[in-house]
Design a protein around this motif. Structure first.
Motif, PDB file in Angstrom:
ATOM      1  N   THR A  93       0.820  -1.212   0.000  1.00 43.69           N
ATOM      2  CA  THR A  93       0.000   0.000   0.000  1.00 43.69           C
ATOM      3  C   THR A  93       0.857   1.267   0.000  1.00 43.69           C
ATOM      4  O   THR A  93       1.740   1.430   0.841  1.00 43.69           O
ATOM      5  N   ARG A 100      -4.887   5.896  -0.960  1.00 51.30           N
ATOM      6  CA  ARG A 100      -4.146   4.636  -0.807  1.00 51.30           C
ATOM      7  C   ARG A 100      -4.551   3.655  -1.894  1.00 51.30           C
ATOM      8  O   ARG A 100      -5.741   3.502  -2.194  1.00 51.30           O
ATOM      9  N   ILE A 101      -3.565   2.997  -2.455  1.00 48.16           N
ATOM     10  CA  ILE A 101      -3.839   1.955  -3.455  1.00 48.16           C
ATOM     11  C   ILE A 101      -2.846   0.809  -3.261  1.00 48.16           C
ATOM     12  O   ILE A 101      -1.841   0.957  -2.552  1.00 48.16           O
ATOM     13  N   ASN A 102      -3.136  -0.316  -3.924  1.00 46.34           N
ATOM     14  CA  ASN A 102      -2.197  -1.434  -3.953  1.00 46.34           C
ATOM     15  C   ASN A 102      -1.214  -1.181  -5.096  1.00 46.34           C
ATOM     16  O   ASN A 102      -1.600  -1.218  -6.265  1.00 46.34           O
ATOM     17  N   GLU A 160      -9.626   9.508   5.007  1.00 46.98           N
ATOM     18  CA  GLU A 160     -10.922   9.138   4.431  1.00 46.98           C
ATOM     19  C   GLU A 160     -12.049   9.419   5.432  1.00 46.98           C
ATOM     20  O   GLU A 160     -13.115   9.924   5.057  1.00 46.98           O
ATOM     21  N   GLU A 186     -12.833  -2.488   9.877  1.00 49.63           N
ATOM     22  CA  GLU A 186     -13.416  -2.635   8.540  1.00 49.63           C
ATOM     23  C   GLU A 186     -12.538  -1.938   7.491  1.00 49.63           C
ATOM     24  O   GLU A 186     -12.237  -2.508   6.444  1.00 49.63           O
ATOM     25  N   ARG A 187     -12.126  -0.729   7.787  1.00 45.95           N
ATOM     26  CA  ARG A 187     -11.368   0.035   6.790  1.00 45.95           C
ATOM     27  C   ARG A 187      -9.968  -0.524   6.573  1.00 45.95           C
ATOM     28  O   ARG A 187      -9.362  -0.314   5.522  1.00 45.95           O
ATOM     29  N   SER A 189      -9.289  -3.735   6.489  1.00 51.34           N
ATOM     30  CA  SER A 189      -9.393  -5.166   6.174  1.00 51.34           C
ATOM     31  C   SER A 189      -8.567  -5.566   4.958  1.00 51.34           C
ATOM     32  O   SER A 189      -8.335  -6.752   4.728  1.00 51.34           O
ATOM     33  N   GLY A 190      -8.101  -4.593   4.185  1.00 50.62           N
ATOM     34  CA  GLY A 190      -7.245  -4.905   3.047  1.00 50.62           C
ATOM     35  C   GLY A 190      -5.774  -5.023   3.403  1.00 50.62           C
ATOM     36  O   GLY A 190      -4.926  -5.156   2.518  1.00 50.62           O
TER      37      GLY A 190
ATOM     38  N   ALA B  99     -14.639  -5.677  -1.918  1.00 52.70           N
ATOM     39  CA  ALA B  99     -13.193  -5.422  -1.996  1.00 52.70           C
ATOM     40  C   ALA B  99     -12.642  -4.779  -0.719  1.00 52.70           C
ATOM     41  O   ALA B  99     -13.156  -5.011   0.376  1.00 52.70           O
ATOM     42  N   SER B 100     -11.568  -3.991  -0.875  1.00 50.25           N
ATOM     43  CA  SER B 100     -10.938  -3.301   0.260  1.00 50.25           C
ATOM     44  C   SER B 100     -10.889  -1.817  -0.073  1.00 50.25           C
ATOM     45  O   SER B 100     -11.126  -1.418  -1.211  1.00 50.25           O
ATOM     46  N   GLY B 101     -10.530  -1.007   0.918  1.00 54.25           N
ATOM     47  CA  GLY B 101     -10.417   0.429   0.688  1.00 54.25           C
ATOM     48  C   GLY B 101      -9.446   0.753  -0.440  1.00 54.25           C
ATOM     49  O   GLY B 101      -9.717   1.605  -1.288  1.00 54.25           O
ATOM     50  N   GLN B 102      -8.312   0.061  -0.454  1.00 58.58           N
ATOM     51  CA  GLN B 102      -7.312   0.319  -1.500  1.00 58.58           C
ATOM     52  C   GLN B 102      -7.881   0.001  -2.888  1.00 58.58           C
ATOM     53  O   GLN B 102      -7.669   0.751  -3.849  1.00 58.58           O
ATOM     54  N   LEU B 103      -8.562  -1.133  -3.002  1.00 56.29           N
ATOM     55  CA  LEU B 103      -9.093  -1.539  -4.309  1.00 56.29           C
ATOM     56  C   LEU B 103     -10.223  -0.618  -4.744  1.00 56.29           C
ATOM     57  O   LEU B 103     -10.317  -0.248  -5.914  1.00 56.29           O
TER      58      LEU B 103
END
Lengths: 213, 316
Positions: A93, A100-102, A160, A186-187, A189-190, B99-103
């Protein structure tokens, strides 16, 4: 095309017969490779300019290069980690233009002109970002491999929430979002942590959130 | 990943034309699904047309009081849009369940609709899969099928469509707007957008070669209580076993679409008409022609129970 046209692409292969020069001229940026089976594997190179942690960087990369590999292998910013390389773990991330992104699921060439912030840009050992300091204080890690992604994600999560972006944990879609352990879980979780430091990560993020309100 | 050439499109029509004339071309927007599949060489485009610079990132009100959602509107922005939250909360809830926040920050509206199945045999290139390699067979039929379709499938494929967003959009009677390589436009009801797998499961939508989605249009808000409930193996960041999107009016009438059960969000007018009679009646109509495997037959009961919970929640 309103983006920086600095991206130039080398043409290692002949332009396909089916793509005429007129149509090429009508397209602002084109990298051509012969799509026939014989040469399909030939790499295509492209130039891309990024602003990474406030510093302009220009790279010549294979079009296949992900933003993650550009950061790690080309710019040697190895704080951003490669975990699954498929967008499932969040170790990669980073924050691009404030979001934020992957970094593993996006191509470097898709980010010409973008502002990238990695863990190296958030703070330094001498001057930790508040989120970094909170992770240290709350022991929000064990092996530390997922930590740069956790911290970049956490910083963006609080932004966010500040912008009023709801989550699945938000009871109301119209009321002001409040920081709570459920919201944080929850936020986040990625971002996976196989050491299982989750409860301490939630504590660290909650402390930083509390200090802001 | 196979090598590919890359270009940035300057207009939707030019993007469509470039895709039609370039062998092996694909559009790339968010890329969160396409790049995953390219790394596994399940997708092997020879050429990528980056559509991110196109001006398709706006949410606008239509003349009839509906909403036009640009193809490039990110999932995060659509879920957070003030009008969506107020007038189409079903759509916000469905997006936030995925999905997730990033996606969600990267994934787009059109890309979400066009994402590929997460059937494990589609992803495993050592296994036969008619969707990935037409004619190779379906390993799922006799394999691990717990996650897969219970209705609408065929002897060739029982993959599900994985989107949450599409389930809400189906309940909201969305239309998919496209531009073709010759510049002509089409407005395709989401109802008929996904093809039944039949003997050609590799053909997933009614889009033609080069045709580009430019927006998704919702009719004027229908009011009512909006509930999206997703049942999955973990509380967050997992695909649905079953999901239910419902809009319920005060008199008990409404509409309901179910996700995680078929190649498309599953809805029927006959089932909608049963809503005042309750979950069992709706479920019986929706799944009258279900053909589950022993491993996923539980989804029929799960869908009915989820629907029951949704209707109870809608009543308050």
């Amino acid at each position: 095309m309103d983006r920086d046209p600095a991206l130039t692409l080398s043409r290692r292969d002949l332009i396909k017969a089916g793509v005429g020069s007129a149509s090429l001229l009508s397209l602002p940026l084109v990298a051509q490779a012969d799509a026939s089976a014989a040469t399909a594997a030939a790499p295509v190179m492209a130039e891309v300019s990024l602003e990474v942690n406030g510093t302009p960087r220009t790279l010549n990369v294979d079009t296949r290069t992900t933003l993650l590999d550009a950061l790690r292998e080309h710019l040697h910013l190895t704080g951003t980690k490669k975990g699954c390389d498929h967008g499932q773990c969040g170790a990669c991330t980073v924050i691009v233009d404030g979001r934020r992104i992957n970094a593993c699921l996006t191509l470097a060439v898709m980010h010409d002109g973008d502002r990238i912030t990695t863990i190296e840009g958030l703070g330094s050992p001498e001057a930790l970002h508040p989120m970094q300091a909170a992770f240290v204080k709350h022991d929000g890690y064990q092996c530390g491999y997922c930590t740069p992604g956790q911290i970049c994600s956490a910083v963006a999560v609080l932004d966010e929430i500040g912008q009023g972006i709801p989550s699945l944990a938000s009871e109301s879609l119209t009321a002001r979002v409040r920081v709570s352990p459920d919201e944080i879980r929850e936020r986040m979780s990625g971002n996976l942590c196989r050491c299982g430091a989750y409860s301490n990560i939630v504590d660290a993020i909650a402390e930083v959130a509390g200090s802001r309100t | 990943m196979r090598a590919f050439s890359y270009e940035r499109a300057a207009s939707p029509a030019e993007a469509a034309a470039a895709a039609a004339r370039t062998p092996g071309a694909k559009f790339i927007a968010g890329g969160t699904n396409l790049l995953d599949l390219m790394k596994l060489e399940i997708e092997t485009p020879a050429h990528l047309i980056d559509v991110n610079a196109l001006a398709l990132d706006r949410i606008e009100k239509t003349d009839d009081g509906g909403m036009r959602i640009g193809a490039l509107v990110r999932n995060t922005d659509l879920a957070a849009d003030t009008r969506v939250r107020r007038e189409y909360p079903l759509l916000s809830r469905a997006l936030l369940a995925g999905a997730s926040g990033q996606l969600r920050n990267k994934a787009t509206t059109a890309g979400n609709l066009l994402q590929r199945t997460r059937c494990p045999y589609f992803y495993d290139t050592a296994q036969p899969c008619n969707k990935r390699l037409p004619g190779s067979g379906c390993a799922a039929l006799e394999g691990v099928s717990r996650q897969l379709a219970v209705i609408g499938g065929s002897a060739s494929c029982i993959a599900t469509h994985p989107s949450d967003m599409a389930v809400a959009m189906r309940a909201l009677d969305a239309t998919v707007d496209t531009v073709a390589p010759d510049g002509s436009v089409r407005h395709l009801p989401l109802e008929g957008f996904y093809r039944a797998p039949g003997t050609t499961p590799h053909l997933e939508t009614v889009l033609n070669r080069g045709e580009l989605i430019t927006s998704v249009t919702l009719p004027a808000p229908v009011g009512g209580t909006h509930v999206y409930r997703k049942v999955r193996d973990r509380a967050s960041y997992a695909f649905a076993l079953v999901s239910v999107a419902a809009v319920v009016q005060r008199d008990g009438s409404g509409r309901v679409a179910v996700g995680g059960v078929a190649h498309t969000p599953w809805r029927s007018n006959e089932a909608d008409a049963q809503l005042p009679q309750g979950a069992r009646a709706v479920s019986a109509r929706l799944f009258a022609r279900a053909d589950p495997t022993p491993q996923n037959a539980f989804k029929l009961q799960l869908a009915e129970r989820t629907l029951h919970a949704v209707l109870a929640e809608a009543k308050g």
